[in-house]
Design an enzyme around this catalytic site. Structure first.
Site, PDB file in Angstrom:
ATOM      1  N   CYS A 194       1.727  -6.799  38.116  1.00 47.09           N
ATOM      2  CA  CYS A 194       2.863  -6.713  38.787  1.00 47.09           C
ATOM      3  C   CYS A 194       2.837  -7.912  39.900  1.00 47.09           C
ATOM      4  O   CYS A 194       1.774  -7.829  40.810  1.00 47.09           O
ATOM      5  CB  CYS A 194       3.318  -5.368  39.764  1.00 47.09           C
ATOM      6  SG  CYS A 194       4.685  -5.602  40.950  1.00 47.09           S
ATOM      7  N   THR A 254       4.644  -9.409  42.441  1.00 47.80           N
ATOM      8  CA  THR A 254       5.002  -9.233  43.833  1.00 47.80           C
ATOM      9  C   THR A 254       3.922  -7.963  44.381  1.00 47.80           C
ATOM     10  O   THR A 254       3.462  -8.292  45.642  1.00 47.80           O
ATOM     11  CB  THR A 254       6.355  -8.654  44.010  1.00 47.80           C
ATOM     12  OG1 THR A 254       6.763  -7.358  43.308  1.00 47.80           O
ATOM     13  CG2 THR A 254       7.514  -9.750  43.874  1.00 47.80           C
ATOM     14  N   ASN A 281       2.518  -8.463  31.907  1.00 50.33           N
ATOM     15  CA  ASN A 281       3.686  -8.053  32.375  1.00 50.33           C
ATOM     16  C   ASN A 281       4.756  -8.888  31.349  1.00 50.33           C
ATOM     17  O   ASN A 281       4.937 -10.207  31.591  1.00 50.33           O
ATOM     18  CB  ASN A 281       3.985  -8.582  33.670  1.00 50.33           C
ATOM     19  CG  ASN A 281       4.856  -7.563  34.648  1.00 50.33           C
ATOM     20  OD1 ASN A 281       4.785  -7.996  35.985  1.00 50.33           O
ATOM     21  ND2 ASN A 281       5.150  -6.379  34.192  1.00 50.33           N
ATOM     22  N   CYS A 332      11.011 -10.244  40.900  1.00 50.18           N
ATOM     23  CA  CYS A 332       9.831  -9.981  40.284  1.00 50.18           C
ATOM     24  C   CYS A 332       8.902 -11.291  39.907  1.00 50.18           C
ATOM     25  O   CYS A 332       9.473 -12.229  39.532  1.00 50.18           O
ATOM     26  CB  CYS A 332      10.386  -9.509  38.877  1.00 50.18           C
ATOM     27  SG  CYS A 332       9.045  -9.388  37.536  1.00 50.18           S
ATOM     28  N   GLY A 333       7.604 -11.070  40.568  1.00 47.80           N
ATOM     29  CA  GLY A 333       6.735 -12.363  40.556  1.00 47.80           C
ATOM     30  C   GLY A 333       6.347 -12.978  39.217  1.00 47.80           C
ATOM     31  O   GLY A 333       6.557 -14.047  39.046  1.00 47.80           O
ATOM     32  N   ARG A 347       8.638   0.794  40.106  1.00 56.92           N
ATOM     33  CA  ARG A 347       9.948   1.637  40.081  1.00 56.92           C
ATOM     34  C   ARG A 347      10.576   0.578  39.152  1.00 56.92           C
ATOM     35  O   ARG A 347      10.376  -0.636  39.008  1.00 56.92           O
ATOM     36  CB  ARG A 347      10.463   1.456  41.365  1.00 56.92           C
ATOM     37  CG  ARG A 347      10.966   0.244  42.009  1.00 56.92           C
ATOM     38  CD  ARG A 347      11.722   0.091  43.222  1.00 56.92           C
ATOM     39  NE  ARG A 347      12.176  -1.179  43.567  1.00 56.92           N
ATOM     40  CZ  ARG A 347      13.214  -1.545  44.569  1.00 56.92           C
ATOM     41  NH1 ARG A 347      13.483  -0.503  45.284  1.00 56.92           N
ATOM     42  NH2 ARG A 347      13.554  -2.613  44.857  1.00 56.92           N
TER      43      ARG A 347
END
Length: 261
Positions: free
Chosen positions: A199, A201, A13, A74-75, A190
């Site tokens: 991702c 979260t 990410n 955003c984790g 999204r």
């Protein structure tokens, strides 16, 4: 205007990070953010973050999605900005910072490349057919599946994200299948409007949803593999509320440079 930027990634990410403690960047417009995140015409990233001063905290995290809109929590971005703060000398081994969903505590390793980030407590998990819907700082749809390596995550995820129930606000769609002692997860995000390599979260939502699904209680640790690597989520669940939730994994600087905007 020329700005200095840093590129970080957490399990694939990736993010553009900018030190904005002197408030040189004000009111970044959607088009500029989208251009900076563009992989062909800009730096490239799943999102962009500003590190800013915030009274009572070590710093404030301001997060933009790759489409240029301000995003929810955003984790993996949170873990990367903690590593960035250590790189800048803002923090040493622990931090309390402010994000869009409230305060967060985090701990970072001595080498600055492994971050444990505390997430918000969760007390509501809804269902949509055989899927679970919950908010871990961002809204998530968790769908158990099989043969995940071969699934068309882009088209199936986009269809769910844009259906009548979720189209207006949008939702992140996570497909999950058991793997070893944990799970394999792929996510349509999204704001990015595409599948991402990880991702934060999202994997947090998966771990909580699977604990509820399998009626697990107490202190739980859930390893999760994503396309970009491995993450771990540990938390406590008493049957009603999830707390002491930590998202753990790598956060590494890729490169830094300057760009004119």
């Amino acid at each position: 205007m020329q700005i200095n930027f840093y590129k970080y990634q957490g399990a694939g990410n990736d993010f553009v990070l900018i030190d904005n403690r002197e408030n040189n960047l004000q009111h970044l417009d959607k088009e500029t953010v989208a251009l900076l995140c563009d992989r062909r015409f800009g730096i490239g990233g799943d999102g962009l973050m500003l590190l800013e001063n915030q009274a009572g905290y070590d710093f404030k995290m301001v997060y933009y999605n790759a489409d240029g809109n301000e995003g929810s929590m955003c984790g993996n971005g949170g873990r990367c900005i903690v590593a960035f703060a250590k790189h800048l000398g803002v923090i040493t081994d622990t931090t309390n910072f402010l994000a869009t969903d409230g305060p967060h505590y985090a701990k970072i390793s001595a080498n600055g490349e492994w971050v444990s980030l505390q997430m918000i407590d969760v007390d509501t998990v809804n269902t949509d057919g055989d899927a679970f819907v919950l908010n871990t700082g961002s809204p998530h749809y968790v769908k158990p599946t099989h043969d995940l390596a071969f699934k068309d995550v882009f088209n199936e995820g986009r269809a769910i994200r844009n259906n009548a129930t979720y189209k207006q606000e949008g939702i992140n769609v996570n497909f999950v299948e058991p793997e070893g002692e944990g799970y394999f997860v792929r996510t349509f995000e999204r704001g990015v409007e595409n599948e991402t390599y990880a991702c934060g979260t999202g994997v947090t939502a998966v771990a909580l949803a699977m604990a509820r699904h399998h009626h697990l209680l107490g202190q739980i640790s859930t390893p999760i593999r994503v396309l970009g690597g491995n993450l771990n989520i540990r938390f406590r669940y008493d049957g009603e509320k999830f707390n002491d939730i930590f998202l753990e994994g790598p956060a590494k600087k890729v490169f830094e440079g300057t760009i004119t905007i």
